[in-house]
Design a protein around this motif. Structure first.
Motif, PDB file in Angstrom:
ATOM      1  N   GLY A  71     -10.537  -2.535  -6.796  1.00  0.00           N
ATOM      2  CA  GLY A  71     -10.351  -1.967  -5.467  1.00  0.00           C
ATOM      3  C   GLY A  71      -8.959  -1.448  -5.218  1.00  0.00           C
ATOM      4  O   GLY A  71      -8.596  -1.126  -4.081  1.00  0.00           O
ATOM      5  N   GLY A  72      -8.158  -1.309  -6.278  1.00  0.00           N
ATOM      6  CA  GLY A  72      -6.758  -0.924  -6.119  1.00  0.00           C
ATOM      7  C   GLY A  72      -6.520   0.560  -5.951  1.00  0.00           C
ATOM      8  O   GLY A  72      -5.377   0.976  -5.731  1.00  0.00           O
ATOM      9  N   TYR A  73      -7.577   1.360  -6.048  1.00  0.00           N
ATOM     10  CA  TYR A  73      -7.427   2.817  -5.922  1.00  0.00           C
ATOM     11  C   TYR A  73      -8.525   3.330  -5.009  1.00  0.00           C
ATOM     12  O   TYR A  73      -9.715   3.191  -5.314  1.00  0.00           O
ATOM     13  CB  TYR A  73      -7.520   3.480  -7.295  1.00  0.00           C
ATOM     14  N   LYS A  74      -8.142   3.918  -3.887  1.00  0.00           N
ATOM     15  CA  LYS A  74      -9.120   4.466  -2.941  1.00  0.00           C
ATOM     16  C   LYS A  74      -8.911   5.959  -2.837  1.00  0.00           C
ATOM     17  O   LYS A  74      -7.889   6.422  -2.317  1.00  0.00           O
ATOM     18  CB  LYS A  74      -8.955   3.802  -1.574  1.00  0.00           C
ATOM     19  N   ILE A  84      -5.097   6.157  -1.578  1.00  0.00           N
ATOM     20  CA  ILE A  84      -4.343   4.976  -1.181  1.00  0.00           C
ATOM     21  C   ILE A  84      -4.311   4.036  -2.379  1.00  0.00           C
ATOM     22  O   ILE A  84      -5.354   3.690  -2.943  1.00  0.00           O
ATOM     23  CB  ILE A  84      -4.959   4.292   0.047  1.00  0.00           C
ATOM     24  N   LEU A  85      -3.103   3.668  -2.779  1.00  0.00           N
ATOM     25  CA  LEU A  85      -2.882   2.840  -3.955  1.00  0.00           C
ATOM     26  C   LEU A  85      -2.452   1.446  -3.523  1.00  0.00           C
ATOM     27  O   LEU A  85      -1.622   1.301  -2.625  1.00  0.00           O
ATOM     28  CB  LEU A  85      -1.810   3.463  -4.849  1.00  0.00           C
ATOM     29  N   LEU A  86      -3.009   0.437  -4.169  1.00  0.00           N
ATOM     30  CA  LEU A  86      -2.698  -0.952  -3.839  1.00  0.00           C
ATOM     31  C   LEU A  86      -1.894  -1.603  -4.959  1.00  0.00           C
ATOM     32  O   LEU A  86      -2.160  -1.370  -6.144  1.00  0.00           O
ATOM     33  CB  LEU A  86      -3.981  -1.746  -3.600  1.00  0.00           C
ATOM     34  N   PHE A  87      -0.914  -2.427  -4.554  1.00  0.00           N
ATOM     35  CA  PHE A  87      -0.031  -3.100  -5.506  1.00  0.00           C
ATOM     36  C   PHE A  87       0.214  -4.538  -5.045  1.00  0.00           C
ATOM     37  O   PHE A  87       0.086  -4.843  -3.852  1.00  0.00           O
ATOM     38  CB  PHE A  87       1.325  -2.373  -5.588  1.00  0.00           C
ATOM     39  N   PRO A  88       0.618  -5.401  -5.978  1.00  0.00           N
ATOM     40  CA  PRO A  88       1.055  -6.728  -5.545  1.00  0.00           C
ATOM     41  C   PRO A  88       2.300  -6.611  -4.678  1.00  0.00           C
ATOM     42  O   PRO A  88       3.155  -5.745  -4.930  1.00  0.00           O
ATOM     43  CB  PRO A  88       1.333  -7.457  -6.862  1.00  0.00           C
ATOM     44  N   PRO A  89       2.444  -7.428  -3.651  1.00  0.00           N
ATOM     45  CA  PRO A  89       3.591  -7.286  -2.733  1.00  0.00           C
ATOM     46  C   PRO A  89       4.936  -7.535  -3.402  1.00  0.00           C
ATOM     47  O   PRO A  89       5.964  -7.107  -2.871  1.00  0.00           O
ATOM     48  CB  PRO A  89       3.304  -8.332  -1.652  1.00  0.00           C
ATOM     49  N   SER A  90       4.946  -8.169  -4.570  1.00  0.00           N
ATOM     50  CA  SER A  90       6.214  -8.453  -5.243  1.00  0.00           C
ATOM     51  C   SER A  90       6.937  -7.186  -5.685  1.00  0.00           C
ATOM     52  O   SER A  90       8.159  -7.196  -5.872  1.00  0.00           O
ATOM     53  CB  SER A  90       5.972  -9.353  -6.466  1.00  0.00           C
ATOM     54  N   VAL A  91       6.217  -6.065  -5.836  1.00  0.00           N
ATOM     55  CA  VAL A  91       6.851  -4.822  -6.303  1.00  0.00           C
ATOM     56  C   VAL A  91       7.188  -3.891  -5.137  1.00  0.00           C
ATOM     57  O   VAL A  91       7.510  -2.724  -5.360  1.00  0.00           O
ATOM     58  CB  VAL A  91       5.953  -4.087  -7.327  1.00  0.00           C
ATOM     59  N   PRO A  97       2.546  -1.345 -11.896  1.00  0.00           N
ATOM     60  CA  PRO A  97       1.185  -1.468 -12.435  1.00  0.00           C
ATOM     61  C   PRO A  97       0.303  -0.318 -11.994  1.00  0.00           C
ATOM     62  O   PRO A  97       0.497   0.265 -10.919  1.00  0.00           O
ATOM     63  CB  PRO A  97       0.696  -2.797 -11.840  1.00  0.00           C
ATOM     64  N   ALA A  98      -0.666   0.035 -12.824  1.00  0.00           N
ATOM     65  CA  ALA A  98      -1.618   1.088 -12.473  1.00  0.00           C
ATOM     66  C   ALA A  98      -2.618   0.529 -11.477  1.00  0.00           C
ATOM     67  O   ALA A  98      -3.290  -0.459 -11.757  1.00  0.00           O
ATOM     68  CB  ALA A  98      -2.335   1.590 -13.719  1.00  0.00           C
ATOM     69  N   PRO A  99      -2.725   1.125 -10.300  1.00  0.00           N
ATOM     70  CA  PRO A  99      -3.657   0.608  -9.290  1.00  0.00           C
ATOM     71  C   PRO A  99      -5.104   0.548  -9.790  1.00  0.00           C
ATOM     72  O   PRO A  99      -5.885  -0.308  -9.376  1.00  0.00           O
ATOM     73  CB  PRO A  99      -3.519   1.603  -8.134  1.00  0.00           C
ATOM     74  N   GLN A 100      -5.477   1.480 -10.674  1.00  0.00           N
ATOM     75  CA  GLN A 100      -6.846   1.511 -11.183  1.00  0.00           C
ATOM     76  C   GLN A 100      -7.199   0.250 -11.971  1.00  0.00           C
ATOM     77  O   GLN A 100      -8.378  -0.060 -12.158  1.00  0.00           O
ATOM     78  CB  GLN A 100      -7.059   2.746 -12.069  1.00  0.00           C
ATOM     79  N   LEU A 133       0.834  -1.203   0.000  1.00  0.00           N
ATOM     80  CA  LEU A 133       0.000   0.000   0.000  1.00  0.00           C
ATOM     81  C   LEU A 133       0.870   1.255   0.000  1.00  0.00           C
ATOM     82  O   LEU A 133       1.868   1.333   0.723  1.00  0.00           O
ATOM     83  CB  LEU A 133      -0.907   0.038   1.231  1.00  0.00           C
ATOM     84  N   VAL A 134       0.473   2.222  -0.807  1.00  0.00           N
ATOM     85  CA  VAL A 134       1.103   3.543  -0.822  1.00  0.00           C
ATOM     86  C   VAL A 134       0.006   4.577  -0.611  1.00  0.00           C
ATOM     87  O   VAL A 134      -0.973   4.617  -1.370  1.00  0.00           O
ATOM     88  CB  VAL A 134       1.832   3.820  -2.148  1.00  0.00           C
ATOM     89  N   ALA A 135       0.152   5.390   0.411  1.00  0.00           N
ATOM     90  CA  ALA A 135      -0.800   6.475   0.669  1.00  0.00           C
ATOM     91  C   ALA A 135      -0.159   7.806   0.287  1.00  0.00           C
ATOM     92  O   ALA A 135       1.043   8.018   0.500  1.00  0.00           O
ATOM     93  CB  ALA A 135      -1.220   6.490   2.132  1.00  0.00           C
ATOM     94  N   ILE A 136      -0.962   8.686  -0.277  1.00  0.00           N
ATOM     95  CA  ILE A 136      -0.487   9.998  -0.734  1.00  0.00           C
ATOM     96  C   ILE A 136      -1.443  11.063  -0.224  1.00  0.00           C
ATOM     97  O   ILE A 136      -2.669  10.890  -0.278  1.00  0.00           O
ATOM     98  CB  ILE A 136      -0.417  10.046  -2.274  1.00  0.00           C
TER      99      ILE A 136
END
Length: 271
Positions: A62-65, A72-79, A55-58, A18-21
């Motif tokens: 549910g990858g873009y809140k 808050i952006l969601l990504f696979p944990p591998s990145v 990858p684009a969270p959109q 997760l990345v929050a901005i």
């Protein structure tokens, strides 16, 4: 029928990064300019994600809140490692370019960010992972670090959860960032008295010790202070008298050394 449903409800959700901005002083932007400023931030973030081959969270359910003044952006944990390096540095560089080109009537764009990883239910976003990400973003230490950024011509401050730091920086997965680029702090939020977690603060272009004077919740390290900030008098005094060059990564409190310093140069270049 109830037993299988109850068992499923106890399953741990898949882990996500997760990345929050959050935009600084978004509420102070004139209402007529809010949408344009937010659009500029979204464009900057999207372009930097593409630069980092993230990858684009959109594109993820549910990858873009959207949070109004941030997201808050969601990504696979591998990145996860790329969300620290190169993402944070390139995001700041993009904000610097924006500042150089923006119209005088447009607001300055500064961002607080946070990076975390943990189990999260999507698309409903239920789980401690998203709560902790938001609290790291809003932590007193992260807000204070943005003051260090302002004083240094930087436009970004970031808080990494300890698990993110250990999996990325400590594990050697961030080629351009090392431990000295981070400040160990305790994350606290004024209106969340029950929240208190260790984390790492990063301001692009600054070392952790350069950020330390701004942060009241910086972790104390007596051993580090004695080894980096107080070299022995026997070795330092002769060199100082002969024009030697020393690097101090903390407050110089030894009187013999401090009284011998004639020229002080502060170098904030990233090393």
């Amino acid at each position: 029928m109830d037993a299988p449903l109850q068992a499923e409800s106890l399953d741990v959700p898949a882990e996500l990064a997760l990345v929050a901005i959050d935009m600084e002083k978004y509420s102070q932007i004139p209402e007529a300019k809010m949408a344009a400023a937010r659009c500029d931030v979204d464009d900057i973030v999207a372009n930097v994600l593409a630069e980092c081959r993230l990858p684009a969270p959109q594109d993820f359910p549910g990858g873009y809140k959207d949070n109004g003044d941030g997201a808050i952006l969601l990504f696979p944990p591998s990145v996860l490692a790329r969300l620290v390096d190169p993402l944070l540095g390139r995001l700041n560089a993009a904000l610097v370019r924006y500042e150089q080109q923006r119209l005088a009537s447009s607001p300055v764009l500064r961002l607080r960010t946070s990076v975390h990883v943990g189990p999260l239910s999507v698309p409903d976003h239920r789980g401690n992972a998203i709560n902790d990400t938001a609290r790291l973003l809003d932590s007193q230490a992260n807000r204070q670090a943005l003051s260090a950024a302002k004083d240094s011509g930087v436009f970004l401050a970031a808080a990494l959860s300890e698990i993110v730091y250990q999996r990325t920086v400590h594990a050697g997965r961030t080629p351009d960032l090392g431990p000295h680029h981070f400040l160990e702090v305790t994350a606290r939020v004024s209106d969340k008295p029950g929240f208190e977690q260790p984390c790492r603060i990063h301001v692009p272009g600054l070392t952790g010790p350069a950020v330390r004077p701004y942060v009241t919740d910086a972790a104390s390290s007596a051993a580090a202070s004695s080894s980096t900030a107080q070299p022995s008098t026997a070795s330092a005094t002769p060199a100082a008298s002969s024009g030697g060059t020393f690097q101090f990564h903390g407050r110089v409190s030894d009187a013999t050394i401090a009284n011998s310093i004639e020229t002080l140069r502060i170098d904030r270049r990233q090393r």
